[in-house]
Design a protein around this motif. Sequence first.
Motif, short mmCIF file in Angstrom:
data_model
loop_
_atom_site.label_atom_id
_atom_site.label_comp_id
_atom_site.label_asym_id
_atom_site.label_seq_id
_atom_site.Cartn_x
_atom_site.Cartn_y
_atom_site.Cartn_z
N HIS A 225 0.82 -1.21 0.00
CA HIS A 225 0.00 0.00 0.00
C HIS A 225 0.85 1.26 0.00
CE1 HIS A 225 -3.49 -2.53 0.58
NE2 HIS A 225 -2.95 -3.08 1.65
N SER A 226 1.90 1.30 0.82
CA SER A 226 2.76 2.48 0.85
C SER A 226 3.55 2.61 -0.45
CB SER A 226 3.70 2.45 2.06
OG SER A 226 4.56 1.32 2.01
N TYR B 200 1.27 4.05 -3.07
CA TYR B 200 1.04 5.47 -2.80
C TYR B 200 2.24 6.31 -3.22
CZ TYR B 200 0.41 9.85 -0.29
OH TYR B 200 0.31 11.17 0.02
N SER B 201 3.44 5.92 -2.78
CA SER B 201 4.62 6.74 -3.03
C SER B 201 5.04 6.71 -4.50
CB SER B 201 5.79 6.28 -2.15
OG SER B 201 6.15 4.94 -2.43
N LEU C 238 -1.19 5.01 -8.42
CA LEU C 238 -2.64 5.05 -8.19
C LEU C 238 -3.28 6.25 -8.89
CD1 LEU C 238 -2.75 4.04 -4.41
CD2 LEU C 238 -3.14 2.58 -6.41
N GLU C 239 -2.62 7.41 -8.80
CA GLU C 239 -3.15 8.60 -9.47
C GLU C 239 -3.10 8.42 -10.99
OE1 GLU C 239 -4.71 11.11 -8.36
OE2 GLU C 239 -4.31 11.12 -6.20
N TYR D 188 -9.85 4.37 -2.06
CA TYR D 188 -8.53 3.86 -1.67
C TYR D 188 -7.50 4.99 -1.69
CZ TYR D 188 -4.35 0.78 -2.02
OH TYR D 188 -3.14 0.16 -1.84
N ILE D 189 -7.52 5.79 -2.76
CA ILE D 189 -6.59 6.91 -2.85
C ILE D 189 -6.84 7.90 -1.73
CG2 ILE D 189 -6.00 8.96 -4.22
CD1 ILE D 189 -6.36 7.25 -6.74
N LEU E 33 -5.37 6.61 1.49
CA LEU E 33 -3.91 6.62 1.51
C LEU E 33 -3.35 8.04 1.63
CD1 LEU E 33 -2.66 3.81 -0.89
CD2 LEU E 33 -3.43 3.70 1.46
N LYS E 34 -4.12 9.02 1.20
CA LYS E 34 -3.68 10.40 1.40
C LYS E 34 -3.57 10.72 2.89
CE LYS E 34 -5.42 12.44 -2.91
NZ LYS E 34 -6.47 13.31 -3.52
N HIS F 23 -0.70 7.63 4.07
CA HIS F 23 0.49 7.41 3.23
C HIS F 23 0.77 5.92 3.05
CE1 HIS F 23 2.29 11.70 3.82
NE2 HIS F 23 1.02 11.72 3.46
N GLY F 24 -0.26 5.11 3.23
CA GLY F 24 -0.11 3.67 3.02
C GLY F 24 0.38 2.90 4.23
#
Length: 467
Positions: free
Chosen positions: A272-273, A276-277, A281-282, A393-394, A397-398, A401-402
């Motif tokens: 997940h992190s 995100y990093s 995902l975006e 999900y996004i 995570l914001k 940060h996952g």
Amino acid sequence: MASGVHAAADGVAALGISPAGGEWAGPCPALRRNLHLLSHDQVELAKMLLNEGQGHLFEHWPEPGVDDDKKKSFFDQVCRLNSSYPGGLAAYIQNAKKLLAESKAGQNPYDGFAPSVPSGEVLTFGDDNFVSLEAAGVKEAHNAAFVLVAGGLGERLGYKGIKVALPRETTTGKCFLQHYIESILALQEASCKMEGECHTKIPFAIMTSDDTNALTIKLLESNSYFGMEPSQVKILKQEKVACLADNDARLALDPNDKYKIQTKPHGHGDVHSLLYSSGLLEQWKNTGRRWVLFFQDTNGLLFNAIPSALGVSATKGYNVNSLAVPRKAKEAIGGITKLTHVDGRTMVINVEYNQLDPLLRATGHPDGDANCETGYSPYPGNINQLILELGPYIEELKKTHGAISEFVNPKYTDSTKTAFKSSTRLECMMQDYPKTLPPTAKVGFTVMDSWLAYAPVKNNPEDAAKV
């Protein structure tokens, strides 16, 4: 012109640190004597380590001029450990202190929670409902992205390579990774046909580790990505985390190298992190993706179940959908459970089998983990395949940060719980993602027969024969 040492000392002085090392380093003379060797960023990392009670890492450091390159490489590793963990190494050490204290005290992670059976979908292969959901899932597949968690080697299975290179079956010897890619490509083609003019390429991310990264890339490249376009595939390499030597969360030095912190895997929750990093995902959201499907490395039947389960997510509006199979009571597989806290909080998560029975007995279920009238436990068996709705999900995570809820499992030398048999580390699991979700999140499950959906490689041939 000043010598290199004098120039470095002048630079340290410009940071507000005296050439002798600065007051903050006073408790650690060995570090103080070597400060002029360090860059500004390395000095900041040294300050952080001392603030977190890690002065022991420098006690053995010799005078400047001895092992200077090794001292700098130590901070290169510290920098990697710091940047790869949400919140940095200080957050890791603080989390470790808290979890180690709870472990020593024998604290129950589910204290205050009462279990109940969550809502979900139980599918029967081949009936009208199944066929309808399967069609809906195939149609939705071009809006999905797939993520394979593949950080493990096959040593426990008696195999020397990466697990995704194992043969899925013996007639053709086709490996798991080939099977997975061909299955995604088949879904891609079928979904686009249902949509008419559709040229979508379904993204595929693979989380690797230090152990598997090079071998995974070699397997893909030497087989022309098994027919998938290389641009569809993204590799995300997971870093290890620092080991802990004691209940005070002092970082453990490598027994073979006093300038290196011992590390171990953090668990597949890191996916997940990393997503995100990485910004993936975006990217996926901007290209119209709606779903992210997570799966693990050796379940050859999984893609039989994915279309109908994705159909459940799409028609029921699940933010999180855990794929599951019928589970016999006390079977060594976690159970999908709804937990309600005395303060009103609720969450739907996987509870490990060795925790589910005592939790039930402690909350008014004298028989504990028992089968119901169906002959199975009412708590379906988690198979660690998740379907997440991308938008929510996004947003989650914001906030995090996952970072995933962690646990620690030290092996103590005796009942006093004051010393470890060997170093330990914090761990996290992919399926614990829902623990941080708000009560408004729609979390459910989809149950299908094991023969259809679940056949992981868990045993070496000798142990499998005994079973």
